[in-house]
Enzyme design. Sequence first.
Site, PDB file in Angstrom:
ATOM      1  N   PRO A   1       0.637  -1.539   0.501  1.00 52.22           N
ATOM      2  CA  PRO A   1       0.129   0.159  -0.057  1.00 52.22           C
ATOM      3  C   PRO A   1       0.526   0.772  -0.106  1.00 52.22           C
ATOM      4  O   PRO A   1       2.080   1.673   0.676  1.00 52.22           O
ATOM      5  CB  PRO A   1      -0.802  -0.049   1.056  1.00 52.22           C
ATOM      6  CG  PRO A   1      -0.053  -0.677   2.031  1.00 52.22           C
ATOM      7  CD  PRO A   1       0.691  -1.773   1.298  1.00 52.22           C
TER       8      PRO A   1
ATOM      9  N   VAL B   1       7.158  -0.344   4.212  1.00 55.02           N
ATOM     10  CA  VAL B   1       6.577  -0.028   3.085  1.00 55.02           C
ATOM     11  C   VAL B   1       5.498  -0.257   2.854  1.00 55.02           C
ATOM     12  O   VAL B   1       4.861   0.048   1.990  1.00 55.02           O
ATOM     13  CB  VAL B   1       7.998  -0.268   1.578  1.00 55.02           C
ATOM     14  CG1 VAL B   1       7.500  -0.039   0.118  1.00 55.02           C
ATOM     15  CG2 VAL B   1       9.327   0.665   2.495  1.00 55.02           C
ATOM     16  N   GLU B   2       5.622  -1.764   3.428  1.00 56.93           N
ATOM     17  CA  GLU B   2       4.372  -2.634   2.474  1.00 56.93           C
ATOM     18  C   GLU B   2       3.137  -2.365   3.272  1.00 56.93           C
ATOM     19  O   GLU B   2       1.923  -2.225   2.797  1.00 56.93           O
ATOM     20  CB  GLU B   2       4.675  -4.633   3.082  1.00 56.93           C
ATOM     21  CG  GLU B   2       5.688  -4.593   2.278  1.00 56.93           C
ATOM     22  CD  GLU B   2       5.165  -4.885   1.267  1.00 56.93           C
ATOM     23  OE1 GLU B   2       3.675  -4.983   0.490  1.00 56.93           O
ATOM     24  OE2 GLU B   2       5.599  -5.515  -0.260  1.00 56.93           O
ATOM     25  N   SER B   3       3.069  -2.072   4.661  1.00 57.79           N
ATOM     26  CA  SER B   3       1.829  -1.945   5.744  1.00 57.79           C
ATOM     27  C   SER B   3       2.223  -1.199   6.900  1.00 57.79           C
ATOM     28  O   SER B   3       0.557  -0.496   7.340  1.00 57.79           O
ATOM     29  CB  SER B   3       1.769  -3.235   6.266  1.00 57.79           C
ATOM     30  OG  SER B   3       2.747  -3.733   7.145  1.00 57.79           O
TER      31      SER B   3
END
Length: 385
Positions: free
Chosen positions: A28, A126-128
């Site tokens: 995201p 970075v991901e979540s």
Amino acid sequence: MTYRTTRQWPLNLAGGIALIGALTAISPTLSASPHPGATPAQPVHHFWDDLSLEAIPGDAWERLRENLTWQDRRHDARVQHWIDYYRSNPENVVEIIERARPWMAWITEQVERRGLPGEISLIPFVESSYDPLARSHRGAAGLWQFMPGTADALGLHRRNGYDGRLDVVASTEAALDYIELQAEQWYDGDIELSVAAYNAGAGTVNRARHAALSLGETGDYWQLQLPNETMQYLPKLNAIAAIIDDPDSYGIALPEIDDTPAFAKVPVNQHISLSQLASAAGVEPSELIALNPGLTSGSASPATVDVVLVPTAQEEAVLAELSTPATTPAANADQYLVQRGDSLSAIAARHGISVGELRQHNGLSGDVIQVGQSLAIPRRSLAAR
């Protein structure tokens, strides 16, 4: 940096990774909101909010800094762009890192044990944004944002009130396995290429690498032409690593986080209601629910998971509770197995209790139940039947 492993991989896992080489783990967009596109949940005070009172300044960060290995990438223009971006949004950075408080030390420890670059510990940033409940519009979920197909191949099952993608311990181990195995299988141990494939899929990275090699280039990540999100993926990771490595230089005050993991693992040998464990541990049910986001029904059983997480300080109290058979719902036979057509209100009425009591006793936040799910019935209802 090239990383090589001698880990022996199970054939079923190695085969599964080969089949999902083209699948994508979607990340995201960085946001202060833990759920992109959703209304942020109301703030809840958890036990880890108080950990900084006893924390040794800088411990977790010092351990992470000792394992950072990609410092030479920070001069790349893409990395500098993201450093500038994060510097212009210091409150956002701090908010995300605060969300990492219960997980940061443990994840760093797992990365260190495998000899991986410390930067890997920051992938959930970075991901979540370090939200275990984060979901993307494309179907990825959890701290490491696994897509369903990838999760299945890695053994992160979803059944009986459990979603392995939301289980921080299980999903972290799966993510690190995935990164190591892809590096070994496709990239001669190159972790940067494997991290890129974690985002874009091995098929996408392999095609870009083949094109670069055909032009006489080295084929490392920084020379590849990839989808824009993946082109920015490692620069973001390197940028936040640079800030954590020297926060004073960037005008960002990192929250203090102790180097000791904030949770302990308690083995699951019987049906466990998180609300009952919370009562035994003297904490709010919401705290155990937050530590065990994968237990979507608010309870666990040996058929679903091996361990539940509890605050370290409450480990002995919980173990004592589980060692007393008479205190467990299963031993008192006050269990109900959800049947097809059941609803929470119907079950509550059948046992002479309110829906609110049934929710509270099972750590449920809503009315969603699943066929085959085991619900604990408050003892007082037994006399009323």
